[in-house]
Design a protein around this motif. Sequence first.
Motif, PDB file in Angstrom:
ATOM      1  N   SER A 119       0.848  -1.203   0.000  1.00 21.04           N
ATOM      2  CA  SER A 119       0.000   0.000   0.000  1.00 21.04           C
ATOM      3  C   SER A 119       0.880   1.248   0.000  1.00 21.04           C
ATOM      4  CB  SER A 119      -0.945   0.005   1.201  1.00 21.04           C
ATOM      5  OG  SER A 119      -0.218   0.174   2.383  1.00 21.04           O
ATOM      6  N   VAL A 120       0.353   2.284  -0.586  1.00 19.96           N
ATOM      7  CA  VAL A 120       1.090   3.531  -0.716  1.00 19.96           C
ATOM      8  C   VAL A 120       0.546   4.517   0.306  1.00 19.96           C
ATOM      9  CG1 VAL A 120       1.624   5.438  -2.271  1.00 19.96           C
ATOM     10  CG2 VAL A 120       1.418   3.109  -3.163  1.00 19.96           C
ATOM     11  N   SER A 121       1.440   5.114   1.060  1.00 20.61           N
ATOM     12  CA  SER A 121       1.011   6.176   1.977  1.00 20.61           C
ATOM     13  C   SER A 121       1.430   7.505   1.366  1.00 20.61           C
ATOM     14  CB  SER A 121       1.637   5.982   3.361  1.00 20.61           C
ATOM     15  OG  SER A 121       3.028   5.962   3.271  1.00 20.61           O
ATOM     16  N   TYR A 122       0.584   8.491   1.556  1.00 21.81           N
ATOM     17  CA  TYR A 122       0.884   9.800   0.965  1.00 21.81           C
ATOM     18  C   TYR A 122       0.293  10.912   1.826  1.00 21.81           C
ATOM     19  CZ  TYR A 122      -3.919   9.540  -0.717  1.00 21.81           C
ATOM     20  OH  TYR A 122      -5.288   9.436  -0.786  1.00 21.81           O
ATOM     21  N   VAL A 123       0.772  12.090   1.592  1.00 19.66           N
ATOM     22  CA  VAL A 123       0.259  13.288   2.258  1.00 19.66           C
ATOM     23  C   VAL A 123      -0.464  14.099   1.190  1.00 19.66           C
ATOM     24  CG1 VAL A 123       0.877  15.381   3.524  1.00 19.66           C
ATOM     25  CG2 VAL A 123       2.187  13.275   3.864  1.00 19.66           C
ATOM     26  N   ASP A 124      -1.740  14.394   1.465  1.00 17.97           N
ATOM     27  CA  ASP A 124      -2.501  15.153   0.464  1.00 17.97           C
ATOM     28  C   ASP A 124      -2.166  16.646   0.549  1.00 17.97           C
ATOM     29  OD1 ASP A 124      -3.912  16.125   2.636  1.00 17.97           O
ATOM     30  OD2 ASP A 124      -5.756  15.027   2.205  1.00 17.97           O
ATOM     31  N   ALA A 125      -2.815  17.449  -0.273  1.00 13.23           N
ATOM     32  CA  ALA A 125      -2.519  18.882  -0.374  1.00 13.23           C
ATOM     33  C   ALA A 125      -2.763  19.631   0.927  1.00 13.23           C
ATOM     34  CB  ALA A 125      -3.348  19.501  -1.496  1.00 13.23           C
ATOM     35  N   SER A 126      -3.685  19.107   1.755  1.00 11.91           N
ATOM     36  CA  SER A 126      -3.969  19.803   3.023  1.00 11.91           C
ATOM     37  C   SER A 126      -3.057  19.328   4.146  1.00 11.91           C
ATOM     38  CB  SER A 126      -5.439  19.613   3.415  1.00 11.91           C
ATOM     39  OG  SER A 126      -5.720  18.237   3.569  1.00 11.91           O
ATOM     40  N   GLY A 127      -2.118  18.440   3.849  1.00  7.95           N
ATOM     41  CA  GLY A 127      -1.146  17.988   4.831  1.00  7.95           C
ATOM     42  C   GLY A 127      -1.590  16.794   5.672  1.00  7.95           C
ATOM     43  N   VAL A 128      -2.633  16.084   5.231  1.00  2.00           N
ATOM     44  CA  VAL A 128      -3.135  14.920   5.973  1.00  2.00           C
ATOM     45  C   VAL A 128      -2.449  13.661   5.437  1.00  2.00           C
ATOM     46  CG1 VAL A 128      -5.176  13.530   6.526  1.00  2.00           C
ATOM     47  CG2 VAL A 128      -5.356  16.016   6.404  1.00  2.00           C
ATOM     48  N   LEU A 129      -1.933  12.869   6.359  1.00  6.46           N
ATOM     49  CA  LEU A 129      -1.272  11.619   5.983  1.00  6.46           C
ATOM     50  C   LEU A 129      -2.331  10.544   5.752  1.00  6.46           C
ATOM     51  CD1 LEU A 129       1.247   9.817   5.667  1.00  6.46           C
ATOM     52  CD2 LEU A 129       1.135   9.407   8.129  1.00  6.46           C
ATOM     53  N   HIS A 130      -2.266   9.896   4.597  1.00 10.77           N
ATOM     54  CA  HIS A 130      -3.171   8.792   4.264  1.00 10.77           C
ATOM     55  C   HIS A 130      -2.348   7.504   4.264  1.00 10.77           C
ATOM     56  CE1 HIS A 130      -6.630  11.268   3.117  1.00 10.77           C
ATOM     57  NE2 HIS A 130      -5.706  12.147   2.717  1.00 10.77           N
ATOM     58  N   GLU A 131      -2.649   6.650   5.233  1.00 12.43           N
ATOM     59  CA  GLU A 131      -1.885   5.416   5.384  1.00 12.43           C
ATOM     60  C   GLU A 131      -2.811   4.327   5.935  1.00 12.43           C
ATOM     61  OE1 GLU A 131       2.346   4.051   7.305  1.00 12.43           O
ATOM     62  OE2 GLU A 131       1.241   5.627   8.284  1.00 12.43           O
ATOM     63  N   ASP A 132      -2.636   3.114   5.455  1.00 11.73           N
ATOM     64  CA  ASP A 132      -3.427   1.982   5.943  1.00 11.73           C
ATOM     65  C   ASP A 132      -2.713   1.367   7.140  1.00 11.73           C
ATOM     66  OD1 ASP A 132      -5.331   2.293   3.933  1.00 11.73           O
ATOM     67  OD2 ASP A 132      -4.186   1.060   2.532  1.00 11.73           O
ATOM     68  N   PHE A 133      -2.591   2.155   8.217  1.00 13.11           N
ATOM     69  CA  PHE A 133      -1.843   1.708   9.394  1.00 13.11           C
ATOM     70  C   PHE A 133      -2.503   0.537  10.104  1.00 13.11           C
ATOM     71  CE2 PHE A 133      -4.908   4.712  10.945  1.00 13.11           C
ATOM     72  CZ  PHE A 133      -5.358   4.146  12.125  1.00 13.11           C
ATOM     73  N   TRP A 134      -3.791   0.375   9.966  1.00  8.75           N
ATOM     74  CA  TRP A 134      -4.528  -0.672  10.669  1.00  8.75           C
ATOM     75  C   TRP A 134      -4.232  -2.068  10.112  1.00  8.75           C
ATOM     76  CZ3 TRP A 134      -7.824  -3.560   7.704  1.00  8.75           C
ATOM     77  CH2 TRP A 134      -8.149  -3.030   6.444  1.00  8.75           C
ATOM     78  N   LEU A 135      -3.720  -2.165   8.894  1.00  9.07           N
ATOM     79  CA  LEU A 135      -3.473  -3.474   8.278  1.00  9.07           C
ATOM     80  C   LEU A 135      -2.429  -4.293   9.038  1.00  9.07           C
ATOM     81  CD1 LEU A 135      -3.468  -2.546   4.492  1.00  9.07           C
ATOM     82  CD2 LEU A 135      -5.206  -3.841   5.732  1.00  9.07           C
ATOM     83  N   VAL A 136      -1.391  -3.666   9.523  1.00  8.57           N
ATOM     84  CA  VAL A 136      -0.315  -4.393  10.198  1.00  8.57           C
ATOM     85  C   VAL A 136      -0.789  -5.026  11.510  1.00  8.57           C
ATOM     86  CG1 VAL A 136       1.969  -4.200  11.243  1.00  8.57           C
ATOM     87  CG2 VAL A 136       1.493  -3.094   9.049  1.00  8.57           C
ATOM     88  N   PRO A 137      -1.408  -4.267  12.443  1.00  7.35           N
ATOM     89  CA  PRO A 137      -1.850  -4.922  13.678  1.00  7.35           C
ATOM     90  C   PRO A 137      -2.965  -5.953  13.454  1.00  7.35           C
ATOM     91  CG  PRO A 137      -2.458  -2.584  13.705  1.00  7.35           C
ATOM     92  CD  PRO A 137      -1.589  -2.818  12.510  1.00  7.35           C
TER      93      PRO A 137
END
Length: 172
Positions: A119-137
């Motif tokens: 999965s790709v994590s990115y920061v959008d134009a408003s500075g919010v980090l988009h990441e599927d952090f829940w997948l690992v736990p």
Amino acid sequence: MKFGERVKAVRTSAGLTQEQFASRLGVTRQAVSNWENGRNLPDIEVVIALSKTFGISLDELILGGEDMTHDSGETNSMADKLIRDGSEGRWMRMSLAMSVVGAVLIVVATVLAVVATNSVSYVDASGVLHEDFWLVPVSYACAAAGVLVLLVNFVAQLRRRKRMTGSYRPAR
């Protein structure tokens, strides 16, 4: 009257030899001899076929029209065998279900781990980090649950084998 004696009575009242009796039931003459001499007991399918073929009720054939315990205190071996067979079947279905659940949980954990890795994590134009952090736990939790289910099933099988055979060695 013991089960073997009832089988012999059914056979002799039909006027059949052991060979003829065996042929009508689709078994060997040796199997009939073993039943009649109390060395072995037939499977439930054969008992049902015997009941239908010779017009004797299952109650009469298995229990002899008596209670499961004879006057001498001896238990009915055929009834005991049927109870054991039913219990063994339920145990095997439960064990299979536990194995399937454990395996499915491990597969789900693997899929989640692969998705998390790719999965790709990115920061959008408003500075919010988009990441599927829940997948690992969640992946770790599924893997742990799957291993736990399989381990519990394995230990339960070992304990059952020990209780039935008196050792952890495979029954032969």
